[in-house]
Design a protein around this motif. Structure first.
Motif, PDB file in Angstrom:
ATOM      1  N   ARG A 139      58.911  65.916  52.519  1.00 30.07           N
ATOM      2  CA  ARG A 139      58.673  64.971  53.618  1.00 30.07           C
ATOM      3  C   ARG A 139      57.227  64.491  53.659  1.00 30.07           C
ATOM      4  N   THR A 140      56.270  65.407  53.478  1.00 30.60           N
ATOM      5  CA  THR A 140      54.856  65.034  53.609  1.00 30.60           C
ATOM      6  C   THR A 140      54.185  64.738  52.280  1.00 30.60           C
ATOM      7  N   ARG A 141      54.873  65.055  51.160  1.00 32.02           N
ATOM      8  CA  ARG A 141      54.322  64.870  49.809  1.00 32.02           C
ATOM      9  C   ARG A 141      53.053  65.694  49.599  1.00 32.02           C
ATOM     10  N   LYS A 142      53.047  66.910  50.160  1.00 28.23           N
ATOM     11  CA  LYS A 142      51.908  67.804  49.968  1.00 28.23           C
ATOM     12  C   LYS A 142      52.296  68.928  49.010  1.00 28.23           C
ATOM     13  N   LEU A 143      51.373  69.239  48.119  1.00 26.57           N
ATOM     14  CA  LEU A 143      51.586  70.262  47.103  1.00 26.57           C
ATOM     15  C   LEU A 143      50.717  71.465  47.405  1.00 26.57           C
ATOM     16  N   ARG A 144      51.318  72.663  47.344  1.00 28.88           N
ATOM     17  CA  ARG A 144      50.567  73.897  47.535  1.00 28.88           C
ATOM     18  C   ARG A 144      50.745  74.788  46.312  1.00 28.88           C
ATOM     19  N   VAL A 145      49.635  75.218  45.771  1.00 23.64           N
ATOM     20  CA  VAL A 145      49.630  76.154  44.645  1.00 23.64           C
ATOM     21  C   VAL A 145      48.700  77.299  45.006  1.00 23.64           C
ATOM     22  N   ASP A 146      49.254  78.503  45.061  1.00 21.83           N
ATOM     23  CA  ASP A 146      48.467  79.690  45.432  1.00 21.83           C
ATOM     24  C   ASP A 146      47.766  79.498  46.776  1.00 21.83           C
ATOM     25  N   GLY A 147      48.411  78.791  47.702  1.00 23.43           N
ATOM     26  CA  GLY A 147      47.851  78.615  49.034  1.00 23.43           C
ATOM     27  C   GLY A 147      46.920  77.435  49.192  1.00 23.43           C
ATOM     28  N   SER A 148      46.500  76.811  48.080  1.00 26.42           N
ATOM     29  CA  SER A 148      45.628  75.638  48.143  1.00 26.42           C
ATOM     30  C   SER A 148      46.489  74.374  48.223  1.00 26.42           C
ATOM     31  N   ALA A 151      47.292  66.539  48.960  1.00 27.04           N
ATOM     32  CA  ALA A 151      48.194  65.412  49.189  1.00 27.04           C
ATOM     33  C   ALA A 151      48.382  64.654  47.882  1.00 27.04           C
ATOM     34  N   LEU A 152      49.608  64.184  47.639  1.00 30.58           N
ATOM     35  CA  LEU A 152      49.925  63.477  46.403  1.00 30.58           C
ATOM     36  C   LEU A 152      50.198  62.005  46.675  1.00 30.58           C
ATOM     37  N   SER A 153      49.824  61.170  45.731  1.00 30.28           N
ATOM     38  CA  SER A 153      50.209  59.765  45.782  1.00 30.28           C
ATOM     39  C   SER A 153      51.710  59.676  45.484  1.00 30.28           C
ATOM     40  N   GLU A 154      52.281  58.486  45.646  1.00 27.08           N
ATOM     41  CA  GLU A 154      53.719  58.328  45.422  1.00 27.08           C
ATOM     42  C   GLU A 154      54.119  58.743  44.008  1.00 27.08           C
ATOM     43  N   ARG A 155      53.412  58.220  42.997  1.00 24.88           N
ATOM     44  CA  ARG A 155      53.786  58.535  41.610  1.00 24.88           C
ATOM     45  C   ARG A 155      53.526  59.999  41.277  1.00 24.88           C
ATOM     46  N   GLU A 156      52.439  60.546  41.786  1.00 27.64           N
ATOM     47  CA  GLU A 156      52.163  61.969  41.571  1.00 27.64           C
ATOM     48  C   GLU A 156      53.284  62.812  42.161  1.00 27.64           C
ATOM     49  N   PHE A 157      53.716  62.432  43.375  1.00 29.61           N
ATOM     50  CA  PHE A 157      54.803  63.165  44.030  1.00 29.61           C
ATOM     51  C   PHE A 157      56.087  63.093  43.205  1.00 29.61           C
ATOM     52  N   LEU A 158      56.473  61.893  42.784  1.00 28.34           N
ATOM     53  CA  LEU A 158      57.712  61.737  42.032  1.00 28.34           C
ATOM     54  C   LEU A 158      57.662  62.493  40.709  1.00 28.34           C
ATOM     55  N   LEU A 159      56.500  62.497  40.063  1.00 28.81           N
ATOM     56  CA  LEU A 159      56.345  63.225  38.810  1.00 28.81           C
ATOM     57  C   LEU A 159      56.462  64.730  39.039  1.00 28.81           C
ATOM     58  N   MET A 160      55.767  65.237  40.067  1.00 30.34           N
ATOM     59  CA  MET A 160      55.821  66.677  40.352  1.00 30.34           C
ATOM     60  C   MET A 160      57.220  67.089  40.792  1.00 30.34           C
ATOM     61  N   GLN A 161      57.859  66.248  41.576  1.00 25.72           N
ATOM     62  CA  GLN A 161      59.218  66.535  42.023  1.00 25.72           C
ATOM     63  C   GLN A 161      60.169  66.660  40.834  1.00 25.72           C
ATOM     64  N   HIS A 162      60.049  65.745  39.878  1.00 21.21           N
ATOM     65  CA  HIS A 162      60.906  65.770  38.691  1.00 21.21           C
ATOM     66  C   HIS A 162      60.698  67.064  37.910  1.00 21.21           C
ATOM     67  N   LEU A 163      59.449  67.447  37.720  1.00 17.03           N
ATOM     68  CA  LEU A 163      59.154  68.666  36.961  1.00 17.03           C
ATOM     69  C   LEU A 163      59.629  69.910  37.712  1.00 17.03           C
ATOM     70  N   MET A 164      59.448  69.934  39.034  1.00 16.77           N
ATOM     71  CA  MET A 164      59.818  71.119  39.801  1.00 16.77           C
ATOM     72  C   MET A 164      61.322  71.311  39.887  1.00 16.77           C
ATOM     73  N   ARG A 165      62.067  70.256  39.717  1.00 18.76           N
ATOM     74  CA  ARG A 165      63.526  70.391  39.713  1.00 18.76           C
ATOM     75  C   ARG A 165      64.046  70.842  38.338  1.00 18.76           C
ATOM     76  N   ARG A 166      63.127  70.991  37.400  1.00 18.24           N
ATOM     77  CA  ARG A 166      63.500  71.429  36.052  1.00 18.24           C
ATOM     78  C   ARG A 166      62.527  72.490  35.548  1.00 18.24           C
ATOM     79  N   PRO A 167      62.327  73.571  36.300  1.00 19.13           N
ATOM     80  CA  PRO A 167      61.334  74.579  35.901  1.00 19.13           C
ATOM     81  C   PRO A 167      61.650  75.167  34.532  1.00 19.13           C
ATOM     82  N   ASP A 168      60.589  75.339  33.743  1.00 22.42           N
ATOM     83  CA  ASP A 168      60.671  75.932  32.400  1.00 22.42           C
ATOM     84  C   ASP A 168      61.415  75.067  31.392  1.00 22.42           C
TER      85      ASP A 168
END
Length: 221
Positions: A139-148, A151-168
């Protein structure tokens, strides 16, 4: 039986999507304009809608807004060839998933399955992707890694979303181009590499691994 409503003003797209959904065992309703689609959505109460944004009579955004007011539990997957970032951001802010055109039926079916997970309305868990200690708020397009958090831009969000739905899983550059940018670039373009570098710059730990001459892999551990 789970019901999916497909609304798109291109009959070929409707037939293509319908065949794929029916092969997976879904009951499929279809409409080729926004007005008919909205009437079906309000009377038949589908579990999920697949909606094009640009249609005659009533556009996709209006259909989605009306349906979510009446039936907020309805899941929505937008099919979009719209280049306007503001339109797509508005969809994301409603928790609506977006699949750029052109698309593969395999990815559409995967996103439908993801959207239908669980029962009842959208929960905070369904709007959050988690891979190990990596968390992406849809919803907010915010990424957290190890608690840090970043905020992601639209394309950054879509790219990270695609990768996270296909881990490994190794995702090729051509797959990422199609999924995130919605159309074919020159295969020699480095736009995927540029955006991966941007994502890495927003994380305290590099969780996106380069697979030489192929693409990228999000590590779950």
């Amino acid at each position: 039986m789970t019901t999916v409503l497909v609304i798109d003003d291109e009959p070929e797209v409707v037939r293509f999507v319908r065949r794929g959904l029916e092969a997976e065992g879904y009951q499929v309703l279809t409409a080729t304009d926004g007005g008919d689609g909205l009437r079906l959505a309000l009377t038949k109460r589908p579990d999920l809608m697949v909606v094009d944004l640009r249609m005659p009579e009533v556009d996709g955004e209006a259909v989605i807004a009306a349906v979510l007011v009446s039936s907020p539990e309805t899941r929505v997957l937008v099919l979009s060839a719209v280049a306007d970032a503001e339109v797509r951001v508005r969809c994301l802010e409603q928790g609506v998933d977006i699949l750029p055109k052109p698309f593969s039926i395999r990815e559409l079916l995967a996103r439908v399955r993801f959207g239908l997970r669980g029962t009842g309305g959208k929960t905070s868990e369904e709007l959050t992707l988690r891979v190990g200690r990596i968390v992406l708020d849809v919803r907010t397009r915010k990424l957290r890694v190890d608690g840090s958090e970043a905020a992601l831009s639209e394309r950054e969000f879509l790219l990270m979303q695609h990768l996270m739905r296909r881990p490994d899983r190794v995702c090729s550059r051509s797959e990422l181009l199609s999924a995130v940018w919605g159309y074919d670039f020159d295969p020699a373009t480095n736009v995927v590499d540029v955006y991966v570098r941007r994502l890495r710059g927003k994380m305290t730990r590099d969780v996106i691994q380069t697979v030489r001459n192929v693409g990228y892999q999000l590590q779950s551990a």
